[in-house]
Write an enzyme that holds these catalytic residues in place. Structure first.
Site, PDB file in Angstrom:
ATOM      1  N   THR A   1      13.577  39.341  62.169  1.00 46.10           N
ATOM      2  CA  THR A   1      12.615  38.461  62.835  1.00 46.10           C
ATOM      3  C   THR A   1      13.171  37.049  62.955  1.00 46.10           C
ATOM      4  O   THR A   1      13.085  36.425  64.021  1.00 46.10           O
ATOM      5  CB  THR A   1      11.280  38.433  62.070  1.00 46.10           C
ATOM      6  OG1 THR A   1      10.846  39.778  61.835  1.00 46.10           O
ATOM      7  CG2 THR A   1      10.226  37.692  62.857  1.00 46.10           C
ATOM      8  N   ASP A   2      13.762  36.547  61.887  1.00 49.91           N
ATOM      9  CA  ASP A   2      14.431  35.236  61.954  1.00 49.91           C
ATOM     10  C   ASP A   2      15.509  35.234  63.035  1.00 49.91           C
ATOM     11  O   ASP A   2      15.587  34.315  63.864  1.00 49.91           O
ATOM     12  CB  ASP A   2      15.092  34.915  60.611  1.00 49.91           C
ATOM     13  CG  ASP A   2      14.105  34.476  59.544  1.00 49.91           C
ATOM     14  OD1 ASP A   2      12.948  34.167  59.880  1.00 49.91           O
ATOM     15  OD2 ASP A   2      14.507  34.440  58.367  1.00 49.91           O
ATOM     16  N   LEU A   3      16.346  36.253  63.009  1.00 51.04           N
ATOM     17  CA  LEU A   3      17.485  36.295  63.929  1.00 51.04           C
ATOM     18  C   LEU A   3      17.031  36.399  65.380  1.00 51.04           C
ATOM     19  O   LEU A   3      17.538  35.694  66.258  1.00 51.04           O
ATOM     20  CB  LEU A   3      18.403  37.474  63.569  1.00 51.04           C
ATOM     21  CG  LEU A   3      19.086  37.370  62.204  1.00 51.04           C
ATOM     22  CD1 LEU A   3      19.755  38.694  61.848  1.00 51.04           C
ATOM     23  CD2 LEU A   3      20.123  36.258  62.206  1.00 51.04           C
TER      24      LEU A   3
END
Length: 210
Positions: free
Chosen positions: A65-67
């Site tokens: 999700t961050d990436l």
């Protein structure tokens, strides 16, 4: 509080492209919450479709999700740069981890929103494609990723069971999905007859993804 918000900065330079990445966006009932990949994988649905059937919810092994929020934000920035060349004005980009994770649900979200079928954890199996999962072999495991009917026919040919691909229960992907419980044990039995490297060599030659 530092005067570095989009409105303050764009008042100085209206060409500015201002990108903010937060957990839940700049407004709304969850905007006050800190954004952590693991929590958002849970809240936005990813962990409900990851892991083995009947087991506990499972996170993905990297912070996807961050990436992916970084990728989405970069795409938006590039679009804003392109637009600024024509308009001379900047943009405010509000990228939220939660929004991106919901968008990443892709076919699983479509299964719910269009098919009205709530996705569940299926291990390495695919909800819409069969065979498309991990299978045991004589000396280990391998992924078999049959993406269309032609590949399935070639797989059956290599396995020595060409008639199976002509059976109406298995000849099309929708039929294979409907008869998954019958087909998967058959394929499991076939693949146990050779080592992984042997299957990979044979299937690569036949153009069957594995």
């Amino acid at each position: 509080k530092y005067g570095l918000d989009a409105a303050s900065l764009q008042a100085i330079n209206p060409r500015l492209i201002y990108c903010s990445i937060t957990g839940y966006g700049q407004s709304g009932p969850l905007s006050h919450k800190a954004g952590y990949d693991f929590a958002i994988q849970a809240e936005a649905g990813l962990m409900s479709v990851t892991g083995e059937p009947g087991a506990e919810p499972q996170k993905v092994g990297v912070a996807v999700t961050d990436l992916m929020t970084g990728v989405y934000a970069t795409t938006a920035i590039l679009a804003a740069l392109y637009e600024r060349e024509r308009t001379g004005r900047g943009r405010v980009i509000d990228a939220a981890l939660f929004d991106v994770q919901v968008a990443m649900l892709a076919n699983q979200a479509s299964n719910q929103l269009i098919g009205n079928k709530t996705p569940t954890r299926m291990g390495n199996a695919h909800p819409n494609i069969v065979p498309y999962q991990v299978f045991p072999t004589r000396d280990g495991h391998m992924v078999l990723a049959v993406g269309n009917d032609g590949q399935f026919a070639r797989f059956c040919e290599v396995a020595g069971y060409p008639a199976v691909s002509r059976d109406v229960s298995f000849s099309t992907n929708p039929a294979r999905v409907a008869h998954r419980q019958t087909l998967v044990p058959l394929i499991t039995q076939w693949l146990l007859g050779r080592d992984t490297a042997d299957w990979v060599s044979l299937l690569d030659q036949a153009g069957v993804p594995c």
